[in-house]
Every structure is written in structure tokens, then in C-alpha cells.
Design an enzyme around this catalytic site. Structure first.
Site, PDB file in Angstrom:
ATOM      1  N   ASP A  16       0.890  -1.254   0.137  1.00  0.00           N
ATOM      2  CA  ASP A  16      -0.076  -0.093  -0.080  1.00  0.00           C
ATOM      3  C   ASP A  16       0.915   1.087   0.137  1.00  0.00           C
ATOM      4  OD1 ASP A  16       0.020   1.144   3.215  1.00  0.00           O
ATOM      5  OD2 ASP A  16      -0.041  -0.985   3.006  1.00  0.00           O
ATOM      6  N   ASP A 126      -9.616   3.480   6.344  1.00  0.00           N
ATOM      7  CA  ASP A 126      -8.377   3.315   6.972  1.00  0.00           C
ATOM      8  C   ASP A 126      -8.708   4.155   8.482  1.00  0.00           C
ATOM      9  OD1 ASP A 126      -5.890   3.731   8.313  1.00  0.00           O
ATOM     10  OD2 ASP A 126      -4.879   4.485   6.799  1.00  0.00           O
ATOM     11  N   GLU A 128      -7.835   5.417  11.600  1.00  0.00           N
ATOM     12  CA  GLU A 128      -6.718   5.746  12.635  1.00  0.00           C
ATOM     13  C   GLU A 128      -7.067   7.181  13.421  1.00  0.00           C
ATOM     14  OE1 GLU A 128      -2.677   4.854  11.321  1.00  0.00           O
ATOM     15  OE2 GLU A 128      -3.731   4.487   9.273  1.00  0.00           O
TER      16      GLU A 128
END
Length: 512
Positions: A16, A126, A128
Site C-alpha cells: 500500500d 483506514d 486511525e
């Protein structure tokens, strides 16, 4: 430390990347055994990764299966941190609710043009940037509510929930069971042992077995400078390819159909510095009152100088249009074109192509003003259909190209409609004569379609002859069939019954 351990045979190797990896040589990445990648698309709101489009296009061209991810900023809304929470579901219109929807919509704006024109790995959230309430139970409820709303918004448009990227600790502490059980897991767990000791089901008991595993952040892959995240997919390459979603266009690549938005042609009529004679009330907007196919098209109204005007209608998604990095790379074969409709006479049109270091323009065509839809297309492989524009070349040399703009010229007031901007690397964009089911080839299915439409005792011999002459053809090699004489039509009718069958300041067209 980077581990050289190769993934086990049951895994498919991937990476990634984001802008932090700078420019990626995707051909070298593919040659190094990488079969998939996730690339950063967006973060929070109003932020697009500067390498997103370059990475999506480069990976696709190199044969690396690619998918986009969004870096979620769950901890704030419009820059104001979330500092307290009562544990209840987010009310529509509340700041946490609006934040989740806004981030999802920003993400969708960037990724949908890809899913509408090709097959890609599912999108990723994602997760986070998290809030801190000093209470793990409240944080779990807040994160789960936010992710569910983000996921619902993505699913409503794409028809697929995002994969959730999180750490092992996050997987076990940040999600309620209803959220975990309805989303695929991409787990980040850097165990320091390469891929020899993978996570097991009991490590993340709320979830189904992990789908992707990020096993190190300090990997090394040819084509990427410095450290890169290494990942594996748990399964075979065939199974990975079964995850691909989007539109399989066959040979046809639809660049803008205006069904849900304006796609690559989203700039106002005053965007390009090359425009001339375009009045302030000019506009280019998506409408549902006219369409070549589907429900939408783009209405372009020009409040033009009576002495003449020129519109460079630029293409591109992202901060800079008319730039190869913000447009889809196309093979320099076959035809590129679009459909137009107008009642206003005196309009001409061409298309400008970045080739990639020069820019060439299709030979200008006069737009037919009869209130009907007409196709305007150019053959990349026919040099007589192209002329020099920037850096004086005048032929398409490829091997890949991107659209700079569609260019219109005329005089005075004009309103016209644009739809179905497309590329077919195998042939013309026009419907094949005899292709009654509109699937791009001529076969028995078209005969059945003909029977259903005309097999009522009034057989249309002309249609049958066209089908008969074209049977076995495809868009790669078919041409329009000749029209038979009336006597032949009569015979065919009898037979049918019996048989039961980026550059912001380029120069306008010369003279304007």
C-alpha cells in the site's frame, strides 16, 4: 528491519502506498511479484492525495490489481475536536453524523469514476484518526457509529461496504460486534517474523478471518523508493480477482455518462484561460431533461460573442484539470468520441489529446443542428483525422494518451448537450448495424431480439438482411451494411416469415 521472507503459497503479495512513496514505477513493482495494492485517495474532508490518480492509473496499466483507501479523521468535525459523547446513536444532522457522511462523499467523489469505468479492489476505510474520551466503552461506541454511517454512505452509492483497516488492538477494542461482523478486515500487525506467523481467528474473534494482512511497514519492493508497507491477501490470485468490483466495460471505456455527476468534465465554462468570447452567464451543468443514454447529460449554454467564441472544456478529476495525472490513461488504439445534440447551427467541435509530451487535436467536425443525438468520433490510428496543436506533431504516437479537453467554437448564443464520452480500443463507438441487443457483436442473440421486435407478421426484411450480412461481426471489424433494393426487401420479408428467423493556457482553434 525489512524481512525478505516471501509470502506463503496460500497468499498473494501486495503493498500500500501514498504520496509519501513519491513516484512509483509500477511496472517494476509488478515484475517484483506484487499482484495487488491499495493507494491512498482521500483524508478527512477536502484532501486528495497528490499521487492518487497517478497511482491508480499506473498500477492498472502495469496489471497490478488496485483499490483506493480513505484515511478517516474521526476525531473532529470542521477542525473542532469531539471532546464528549453520551454513548447514543448519532442523530441525523449532528456533527458526528455530518462528519461521517461528508468524509464518505468526498471519498466517493474521487473513486467513483474508476469503479464506473473498470474493475478494482473494494474501497478501504483506514480508521486511525480517533477521538479520546478517556473511556474505552464510549470510544468503541463512537467509532462504531461513525464507521457504520460512513459505510452506509459508501454502500448506498457503490453497492459494497468498505474493508476496515485497523490494528489488532483496534480490531478488538474499537468495534462493536454488529460492525465487525459485517465488514471485511485488513489487519495491521507487524510481528517481526515476516509472514511465517500469521494472525489466527482467535486473535480478532469479533471478525471473520482476516482478508488482508499488513505484516510490515519497512518492506522493500523494486519500483518503490525507501520503505513500503507489505501486505498479503489470504487466498489465491483467482480468489483475489473475484473481489474486483465496478463496471466491466468490455472493450468500451465510458469516461463520462453524466448519470450521477459530471465526472471528468466538472469545470465551469470560465475555467480555462484559453477560452475566448465566453460571456458570464455561460454554464455547463448536468441535467436530466436530455440524455443520449440513461437519464443524464451535460447542458452547455454559451453566452457567446456574436463575432465568435471558443470553449476549451477541460477534462480531469482533482485539483488540476487538463493534466495527464488527473485523467484516465487510454490505449492509443481504436476510437475516442462522444454524442452531441443541439438546435443551434454553426457550432464546430474537436477533441484535444495529450500524447503524452505533445498535444494533438482531432480534425474539426461541424455539429449537426437538427435536435437529434449524433456521434462525433476520431480514430487514434488514422493520421488523417489528427492535426498538430502543441509542440507540432499532428499524429497520435502513444502508446497511451489522455484527454486534454473537448473544444467547441461558434458565434452568438448556443445551447447544446454532451453525453457518453467514451473510448473503444477495438473500433467505432457507433452501434453496429444488426446489433439489436446492443452488446457489441452480431450473433444469434440479435436474431432473437429481431424476432421479438419484428416477428409479428410484419417482418422487416431490411433489418434481417443487415443481421444476416453482419452475423459474426464485432465492434472491432464490423461496418454498416448496404441498404438493399425494394425488391430484395420483399424477398427477404417472405424468407423471414418462412424461415422463422494540464495545460492551463493552450491556444484555441485557429481563427478565434
Amino acid at each position: 528491519m525489512a524481512f525478505a521472507t516471501a509470502p506463503a503459497a496460500a497468499y498473494v503479495d501486495g503493498i500500500d502506498v501514498s504520496r509519501w512513496q513519491s513516484s512509483v514505477d509500477w511496472n517494476s513493482v509488478k515484475s517484483d511479484g506484487i499482484d495487488f495494492a491499495f493507494v491512498k485517495a482521500t483524508e478527512g474532508v477536502n484532501f486528495v492525495d497528490s499521487r492518487f490518480h497517478e497511482n491508480m492509473q499506473g498500477a492498472t496499466a502495469a496489471g497490478v490489481h488496485i483499490g483506493p483507501y480513505h484515511f478517516a479523521r474521526i476525531d473532529s468535525f470542521n477542525g473542532v475536536p469531539f471532546t464528549d459523547y453520551d454513548g447514543s446513536a448519532f442523530a441525523p444532522g449532528s456533527n458526528p453524523y455530518l462528519d461521517a457522511v461528508s468524509e464518505a462523499n468526498d471519498f466517493l467523489d474521487e473513486i467513483m469514476p474508476y469503479y464506473e469505468t473498470g474493475l478494482y479492489l473494494p474501497p478501504v476505510a483506514d480508521v486511525e484518526g480517533l477521538p479520546d474520551f478517556g473511556n474505552s466503552n464510549l470510544e468503541r461506541e463512537f467509532i462504531s457509529n461513525w464507521v457504520q454511517i460512513f459505510s452506509d454512505t459508501v454502500d448506498e452509492t457503490l453497492g459494497r461496504r468498505p474493508i476496515i483497516y485497523t490494528s489488532k488492538s483496534g480490531a478488538n477494542t474499537h468495534y462493536t460486534s454488529p460492525v465487525a461482523s459485517t465488514h471485511d478486515l485488513w489487519i495491521a500487525w507487524w510481528r517481526g517474523t515476516g509472514t511465517t506467523n500469521p494472525p489466527v481467528q482467535s486473535d480478532t474473534a469479533l471478525w471473520e478471518p482476516w482478508q488482508f494482512w499488513q505484516w510490515t511497514a519497512t518492506g522493500s519492493v523494486n519500483g518503490v523508493s525507501g520503505n513500503v508497507d507489505r501486505n498479503v491477501y489470504q487466498g489465491s490470485l483467482v480468489e483475489l480477482e473475484q473481489l474486483l468490483i465496478g463496471e466491466d466495460p468490455g472493450s468500451l471505456i465510458m469516461l463520462a455518462d453524466f448519470e450521477t455527476d459530471e465526472g471528468y468534465f466538472n469545470r465551469p465554462t470560465n475555467y480555462s484561460g484559453s477560452n475566448q468570447g465566453i460571456g458570464a452567464s455561460s454554464s455547463a451543468i448536468r441535467v436530466t431533461t436530455e440524455a443520449h443514454e440513461g437519464i443524464g447529460s451535460q447542458e452547455i449554454h454559451i453566452d457567446g460573442d456574436p463575432e465568435g467564441w471558443f470553449l476549451r472544456h477541460v477534462s480531469g478529476i482533482g485539483s488540476t484539470s487538463a493534466n495527464p495525472e488527473t485523467n484516465l490513461a487510454l490505449d492509443a488504439t481504436g476510437y475516442i468520441g462522444f454524442w452531441l445534440k443541439t438546435d443551434d447551427a454553426g457550432i464546430s467541435v474537436t477533441i484535444a489529446i495529450d500524447d503524452p509530451l505533445t498535444a494533438d487535436r482531432g480534425v474539426e467536425q461541424l455539429v449537426i443542428a437538427d435536435g437529434e443525438w449524433h456521434l462525433y468520433e476520431w480514430n487514434f490510428e488514422d493520421s488523417s483525422q489528427w492535426e498538430a496543436w502543441v509542440n507540432e506533431e499532428g499524429i497520435i504516437t502513444g502508446p497511451t494518451v489522455t484527454i486534454d479537453s473537448i473544444q467547441f467554437s461558434g458565434s452568438g448564443q448556443a445551447t447544446f448537450y454532451l453525453d457518453s464520452v467514451a473510448h473503444d480500443p477495438l473500433g467505432s463507438l457507433g452501434p453496429l448495424a444488426g446489433d439489436f441487443d446492443l452488446d457489441g457483436d452480431i450473433d444469434g442473440d440479435d436474431l432473437h431480439e429481431w424476432q421479438a421486435a419484428y416477428g409479428d407478421g410484419n417482418g422487416d426484411g431490411l433489418d434481417f438482411l443487415i443481421w444476416q450480412q453482419q452475423a459474426g461481426s464485432s465492434s472491432e471489424n464490423a461496418s454498416t451494411a448496404a441498404i438493399p433494393e425494394p425488391a430484395a426487401l420483399l424477398l427477404l420479408g417472405v424468407f423471414a416469415v418462412g424461415a422463422g428467423l494540464g495545460r492551463q493556457n493552450k491556444l484555441p482553434l485557429s481563427g478565434l
